[in-house]
Design an enzyme around this catalytic site. Structure first.
Site, PDB file in Angstrom:
ATOM      1  N   SER A   1       0.963  -1.057  -0.024  1.00 10.73           N
ATOM      2  CA  SER A   1      -0.038   0.078   0.100  1.00 10.73           C
ATOM      3  C   SER A   1       0.875   1.298  -0.076  1.00 10.73           C
ATOM      4  O   SER A   1       0.670   2.396  -0.754  1.00 10.73           O
ATOM      5  CB  SER A   1      -0.932  -0.078   1.103  1.00 10.73           C
TER       6      SER A   1
ATOM      7  N   GLY B   1       1.996   5.971  -1.091  1.00 12.68           N
ATOM      8  CA  GLY B   1       2.631   6.481  -0.059  1.00 12.68           C
ATOM      9  C   GLY B   1       2.370   6.559   1.033  1.00 12.68           C
ATOM     10  O   GLY B   1       1.496   5.642   1.502  1.00 12.68           O
TER      11      GLY B   1
ATOM     12  N   GLN C   1      -0.168   8.578   6.767  1.00 16.03           N
ATOM     13  CA  GLN C   1      -0.109   9.217   8.180  1.00 16.03           C
ATOM     14  C   GLN C   1       1.518   9.265   8.638  1.00 16.03           C
ATOM     15  O   GLN C   1       2.276   8.363   8.508  1.00 16.03           O
ATOM     16  CB  GLN C   1      -0.903   8.316   9.017  1.00 16.03           C
TER      17      GLN C   1
ATOM     18  N   GLY D   1       3.722   4.385  15.406  1.00 14.91           N
ATOM     19  CA  GLY D   1       3.798   4.025  13.851  1.00 14.91           C
ATOM     20  C   GLY D   1       4.741   3.124  13.513  1.00 14.91           C
ATOM     21  O   GLY D   1       5.518   2.800  12.499  1.00 14.91           O
ATOM     22  N   GLU D   2       5.104   2.021  14.714  1.00 13.44           N
ATOM     23  CA  GLU D   2       6.129   0.973  14.257  1.00 13.44           C
ATOM     24  C   GLU D   2       5.660   0.029  12.891  1.00 13.44           C
ATOM     25  O   GLU D   2       6.529  -0.294  12.142  1.00 13.44           O
ATOM     26  CB  GLU D   2       6.397   0.216  15.421  1.00 13.44           C
ATOM     27  N   ARG D   3       4.331  -0.215  12.847  1.00 16.81           N
ATOM     28  CA  ARG D   3       4.082  -1.090  11.312  1.00 16.81           C
ATOM     29  C   ARG D   3       4.431  -0.273  10.366  1.00 16.81           C
ATOM     30  O   ARG D   3       4.954  -0.735   9.435  1.00 16.81           O
ATOM     31  CB  ARG D   3       2.466  -1.155  11.803  1.00 16.81           C
TER      32      ARG D   3
ATOM     33  N   GLU E   1      -2.058   4.652  20.582  1.00 16.41           N
ATOM     34  CA  GLU E   1      -1.890   4.488  19.117  1.00 16.41           C
ATOM     35  C   GLU E   1      -2.303   2.964  18.749  1.00 16.41           C
ATOM     36  O   GLU E   1      -2.991   2.648  17.943  1.00 16.41           O
ATOM     37  CB  GLU E   1      -0.648   4.774  18.898  1.00 16.41           C
TER      38      GLU E   1
END
Length: 174
Positions: free
Chosen positions: A61, A66, A69, A86-88, A120
């Protein structure tokens, strides 16, 4: 004890609207673009297991659309950053071979880092029950949070939080 009126109102209330921008880095729509190799994961992050297949799907994706977030970071030293949220996305961006990623750099206390990481993860994708319990337990142990305060922070009932924390006291066989 002063209560934080921002808790329980989502990530944007904790993070605010403005990033702490550093003029040395490129900016993209007000966000910093940081080289991915300057970003390091937080070893205390509540999520311990990552679904490889879902990370690969996210990487596809990101290649197509891009990184939509930005990641949330804190400054580690002059040239490096610690990942807060945002580790994933960070893992998927590495798989997608993205070299610079959009971020927001915040000046956060250790307590705020843990709060944001827990919120999160709960809002994004299911944590395993023991990962979630461990995150709540850290808030109790390290910052003297009550189960009620945690429930307000994450939008869950107090009995839910209490019962989840109790999972940590079960025998390993269970």
């Amino acid at each position: 004890m002063v209560s934080n009126k921002k808790l329980g109102k989502g990530l944007s209330s904790l993070l605010g609207n403005k990033a702490d921008l550093n003029s040395e880095n490129k900016k993209d729509n007000g966000l910093l673009l940081i080289p991915i190799e300057k970003i390091f994961r937080d070893e205390n992050q509540p999520r311990k297991e990552f679904d490889k297949e879902k990370i690969e799907e996210l990487a596809q994706s990101i290649n197509k659309n891009g990184l939509i977030q930005p990641l949330i970071l804190t400054k580690k030293d002059d040239n490096n950053y610690n990942l807060v949220a945002g580790e994933r996305r960070w893992r998927a961006a590495q798989l997608a071979q993205i070299h610079e990623i959009p971020v927001i750099v915040k000046n956060l206390s250790n307590q705020e880092v843990i709060e944001i990481a827990i919120i999160e993860n709960i809002q994004r994708s299911e944590l395993k029950p023991l990962e979630e319990a461990d995150g709540y337990f850290r808030l109790v142990q390290e910052f003297d949070y009550s189960h009620e305060k945690i429930s307000n922070l994450v939008g869950k009932s107090r009995p839910y939080v209490s019962n989840l924390i109790r999972l940590l006291s079960l025998p390993i066989e269970v």
